[in-house]
Design a protein around this motif. Structure first.
Motif, PDB file in Angstrom:
ATOM      1  N   LYS A   1      34.320  61.874-133.568  1.00 31.11           N
ATOM      2  CA  LYS A   1      34.565  60.782-132.633  1.00 31.11           C
ATOM      3  C   LYS A   1      34.197  61.149-131.206  1.00 31.11           C
ATOM      4  O   LYS A   1      34.197  60.293-130.328  1.00 31.11           O
ATOM      5  CB  LYS A   1      36.042  60.376-132.674  1.00 31.11           C
ATOM      6  N   GLN A   2      33.900  62.412-130.949  1.00 31.23           N
ATOM      7  CA  GLN A   2      33.619  62.851-129.593  1.00 31.23           C
ATOM      8  C   GLN A   2      32.171  62.605-129.240  1.00 31.23           C
ATOM      9  O   GLN A   2      31.290  62.524-130.090  1.00 31.23           O
ATOM     10  CB  GLN A   2      33.924  64.349-129.441  1.00 31.23           C
ATOM     11  N   GLY A   3      31.934  62.517-127.935  1.00 31.27           N
ATOM     12  CA  GLY A   3      30.572  62.476-127.442  1.00 31.27           C
ATOM     13  C   GLY A   3      29.991  63.873-127.412  1.00 31.27           C
ATOM     14  O   GLY A   3      30.475  64.793-128.056  1.00 31.27           O
ATOM     15  N   THR A   4      28.970  64.042-126.633  1.00 36.21           N
ATOM     16  CA  THR A   4      28.297  65.338-126.587  1.00 36.21           C
ATOM     17  C   THR A   4      28.266  65.882-125.164  1.00 36.21           C
ATOM     18  O   THR A   4      27.298  66.474-124.730  1.00 36.21           O
ATOM     19  CB  THR A   4      26.857  65.187-127.094  1.00 36.21           C
ATOM     20  N   THR A   5      29.337  65.673-124.414  1.00 37.59           N
ATOM     21  CA  THR A   5      29.348  66.112-123.030  1.00 37.59           C
ATOM     22  C   THR A   5      30.522  67.006-122.699  1.00 37.59           C
ATOM     23  O   THR A   5      30.563  67.578-121.620  1.00 37.59           O
ATOM     24  CB  THR A   5      29.382  64.895-122.083  1.00 37.59           C
ATOM     25  N   LYS A   6      31.513  67.135-123.579  1.00 40.95           N
ATOM     26  CA  LYS A   6      32.690  67.932-123.248  1.00 40.95           C
ATOM     27  C   LYS A   6      33.329  68.471-124.514  1.00 40.95           C
ATOM     28  O   LYS A   6      33.072  68.003-125.621  1.00 40.95           O
ATOM     29  CB  LYS A   6      33.706  67.088-122.482  1.00 40.95           C
ATOM     30  N   LEU A   7      34.190  69.475-124.327  1.00 37.03           N
ATOM     31  CA  LEU A   7      34.928  70.010-125.464  1.00 37.03           C
ATOM     32  C   LEU A   7      35.950  68.996-125.946  1.00 37.03           C
ATOM     33  O   LEU A   7      36.577  68.299-125.145  1.00 37.03           O
ATOM     34  CB  LEU A   7      35.618  71.317-125.068  1.00 37.03           C
ATOM     35  N   PRO A   8      36.155  68.880-127.252  1.00 32.55           N
ATOM     36  CA  PRO A   8      36.893  67.753-127.786  1.00 32.55           C
ATOM     37  C   PRO A   8      38.400  67.909-127.865  1.00 32.55           C
ATOM     38  O   PRO A   8      39.097  66.930-128.071  1.00 32.55           O
ATOM     39  CB  PRO A   8      36.311  67.623-129.193  1.00 32.55           C
ATOM     40  N   PHE A   9      38.938  69.141-127.736  1.00 32.87           N
ATOM     41  CA  PHE A   9      40.330  69.360-128.091  1.00 32.87           C
ATOM     42  C   PHE A   9      41.242  69.262-126.868  1.00 32.87           C
ATOM     43  O   PHE A   9      41.262  70.148-126.018  1.00 32.87           O
ATOM     44  CB  PHE A   9      40.482  70.720-128.771  1.00 32.87           C
ATOM     45  N   HIS A  10      41.982  68.182-126.789  1.00 35.31           N
ATOM     46  CA  HIS A  10      42.921  67.973-125.689  1.00 35.31           C
ATOM     47  C   HIS A  10      44.195  68.758-125.977  1.00 35.31           C
ATOM     48  O   HIS A  10      44.639  68.844-127.131  1.00 35.31           O
ATOM     49  CB  HIS A  10      43.227  66.481-125.558  1.00 35.31           C
ATOM     50  N   PRO A  11      44.827  69.358-124.941  1.00 28.67           N
ATOM     51  CA  PRO A  11      46.049  70.143-125.168  1.00 28.67           C
ATOM     52  C   PRO A  11      47.143  69.379-125.905  1.00 28.67           C
ATOM     53  O   PRO A  11      47.860  69.948-126.732  1.00 28.67           O
ATOM     54  CB  PRO A  11      46.477  70.519-123.745  1.00 28.67           C
ATOM     55  N   PHE A  12      47.282  68.085-125.603  1.00 28.77           N
ATOM     56  CA  PHE A  12      48.327  67.303-126.273  1.00 28.77           C
ATOM     57  C   PHE A  12      48.063  67.220-127.774  1.00 28.77           C
ATOM     58  O   PHE A  12      48.992  67.324-128.586  1.00 28.77           O
ATOM     59  CB  PHE A  12      48.392  65.902-125.668  1.00 28.77           C
ATOM     60  N   HIS A  13      46.792  67.036-128.153  1.00 27.74           N
ATOM     61  CA  HIS A  13      46.451  66.968-129.578  1.00 27.74           C
ATOM     62  C   HIS A  13      46.706  68.306-130.255  1.00 27.74           C
ATOM     63  O   HIS A  13      47.150  68.354-131.421  1.00 27.74           O
ATOM     64  CB  HIS A  13      44.984  66.563-129.739  1.00 27.74           C
ATOM     65  N   ILE A  14      46.414  69.388-129.556  1.00 28.11           N
ATOM     66  CA  ILE A  14      46.682  70.712-130.116  1.00 28.11           C
ATOM     67  C   ILE A  14      48.179  70.895-130.342  1.00 28.11           C
ATOM     68  O   ILE A  14      48.617  71.413-131.387  1.00 28.11           O
ATOM     69  CB  ILE A  14      46.131  71.809-129.171  1.00 28.11           C
ATOM     70  N   PHE A  15      48.984  70.459-129.368  1.00 28.83           N
ATOM     71  CA  PHE A  15      50.437  70.595-129.490  1.00 28.83           C
ATOM     72  C   PHE A  15      50.968  69.809-130.690  1.00 28.83           C
ATOM     73  O   PHE A  15      51.749  70.329-131.497  1.00 28.83           O
ATOM     74  CB  PHE A  15      51.118  70.119-128.208  1.00 28.83           C
ATOM     75  N   ILE A  16      50.554  68.556-130.817  1.00 28.40           N
ATOM     76  CA  ILE A  16      51.035  67.719-131.915  1.00 28.40           C
ATOM     77  C   ILE A  16      50.634  68.315-133.260  1.00 28.40           C
ATOM     78  O   ILE A  16      51.462  68.419-134.198  1.00 28.40           O
ATOM     79  CB  ILE A  16      50.486  66.281-131.787  1.00 28.40           C
ATOM     80  N   THR A  17      49.367  68.731-133.380  1.00 31.58           N
ATOM     81  CA  THR A  17      48.890  69.292-134.646  1.00 31.58           C
ATOM     82  C   THR A  17      49.659  70.554-135.025  1.00 31.58           C
ATOM     83  O   THR A  17      50.118  70.709-136.174  1.00 31.58           O
ATOM     84  CB  THR A  17      47.394  69.604-134.554  1.00 31.58           C
TER      85      THR A  17
END
Length: 426
Positions: free
Chosen positions: A31-47
């Protein structure tokens, strides 16, 4: 304790961690584009918090209040890659999830969680500049130390010392940490390399475009500059200056055509779509290239068998036809016949343009339409057929090319027909 059961539960725990990590990574990257790293800290925390909870539900409980599982892996993973806030959040989540079970193991959990936070906060920043393999080895070592502090030492104080169980737990936790971190680093590194590759490719295309455009436009501008200097030096020679002015104007027109080709390459979408009279457009395009055909000794034969019209922009459609016709004429160095045929079939209008020129090899046909690929040597920009392919695609059409060396080339264009008349489509 049943050691085989203990080992199987730990393996199931590892399988759950791997499946969720892979699913989250694939879902996020797709779902990510091709301009930045995809992993947001909040998503890492929830996972990682979910993985900690699931790991605890799969834990093995001992009689004296100790429970063992692989929850340290998502805690370590999130703390390392999520940053300080995620680390502290996961520490709180781990303690809260473990709280309902209480027992002496809860005190050990709180102690090791706090200790791990200090170690990660101190060591992780120092490892960011290290190779990813070095980081994986260090984090694997952390898990091994955790297994000693969480299992081996408490077992000696609380009377459940079972070295076989310790080796199973320590080996599984350490090996699983290595495997999970290795997999995560591979996914992360691959994505970073993909970003860099896309960025490099864009820069490469821009540099090629800039170099090609500067080269192609500089030639006619140099000619115009020289002719203007001659006119300025001899203002009284009216006839000579008139001839020079005609050549200068033709060179300016050529520069304009080149720029228009590059603009079409940058934005090939027609601005206005309307019903096109294909017969009229073919006739007009044929008249435009007729002087070139006569100069090359080429006869143009037109056979129009269609009845309906198509939708598109007249200027862009003419550009498609003129580029193909000019290529066909220039391919017949010794003259010949260029045929243009149109017909309808299965709700599509077909335009077939056939020359008897030098033809192309299979490799050249395959490369036809690539940027900067030209069979004209220094006389071609390599953008003409690329523009044709793009404009045909934008008009919802298709283009097929058949060619054989020294026997000529056949190009078939196909467009969906429209039965509407006189309608302009914005």
């Amino acid at each position: 304790m049943d050691n085989s059961h203990f080992f199987y539960v730990l393996l199931i725990n590892l399988l759950v961690i791997l499946i969720i990590i892979l699913l989250v990574n694939f879902s996020t990257l797709s779902k990510q584009g091709t301009t930045k790293l995809p992993f947001h800290p909040f998503h890492i925390f929830i996972t990682c918090a979910i993985l900690i909870f699931l790991s605890l539900t799969l834990s093995i409980k001992l009689d004296n209040g100790f429970v063992y599982d692989l929850r340290y892996i998502p805690f370590l993973l999130g703390g390392v890659y999520g940053g300080k806030r995620v680390l502290l959040g996961l520490a709180g989540a781990l303690i809260l999830i473990r709280l309902p079970l209480l027992g002496p193991g809860f005190i050990v959990t709180v102690f090791l969680t706090i200790l791990s936070c200090f170690v990660i906060l101190y060591v992780a920043p120092k490892l960011t500049s290290k190779p990813w393999t070095t980081r994986v080895y260090w984090f694997t070592f952390f898990s091994f130390c955790y297994s000693i502090l969480a299992f081996l030492i408490p077992s000696m104080f609380y009377g459940f010392h079972d070295f076989t169980s310790f080796f199973i737990y320590s080996g599984t936790l350490t090996g699983s940490t290595f495997f999970v971190f290795y997999l995560y680093e591979m996914i992360r590194t691959t994505y970073i390399l993909q970003l860099e590759s896309i960025k490099y490719e864009k820069m490469h295309v821009v540099s090629q475009l800039a170099a090609s455009m500067s080269h192609e436009v500089r030639n006619p501008l140099t000619t115009v500059k020289g002719f203007l200097q001659l006119i300025h030096e001899s203002p009284m020679e009216a006839q000579t200056n008139q001839d020079l002015s005609k050549v200068a104007v033709s060179e300016i027109d050529r520069a304009t055509d080149i720029i228009n080709q590059y603009l079409t390459f940058a934005k090939p979408h027609p601005e206005v779509k309307m019903e096109l009279d294909v017969s009229e457009e073919i006739t007009r395009s044929t008249e435009i290239v007729m002087p070139l055909a006569l100069n090359h000794g080429v006869m143009v034969e037109v056979d129009l068998l269609h009845e309906h019209s198509i939708t598109g922009e007249p200027n862009k459609f003419q550009q498609v036809l003129i580029n193909i016709l000019k290529n066909g004429i220039e391919a017949m160095e010794s003259g010949g016949i260029l045929t243009i045929t149109s017909y309808e079939e299965d709700r599509n209008l077909f335009i077939v343009i056939k020359d008897a020129g030098i033809g192309m090899t299979e490799e050249q046909v395959t490369r036809l339409g690539e940027p900067y690929f030209s069979l004209k040597g220094k006389n071609g920009t390599g953008l003409g057929m690329m523009t044709v392919f793009k404009l045909v695609y934008v008009m919802n059409g298709t283009i097929d090319v058949w060619s054989k060396l020294n026997e000529g080339t056949t190009i078939k264009l196909s467009f969906p027909i429209t039965e509407q008349s006189g309608m302009k489509i914005e």
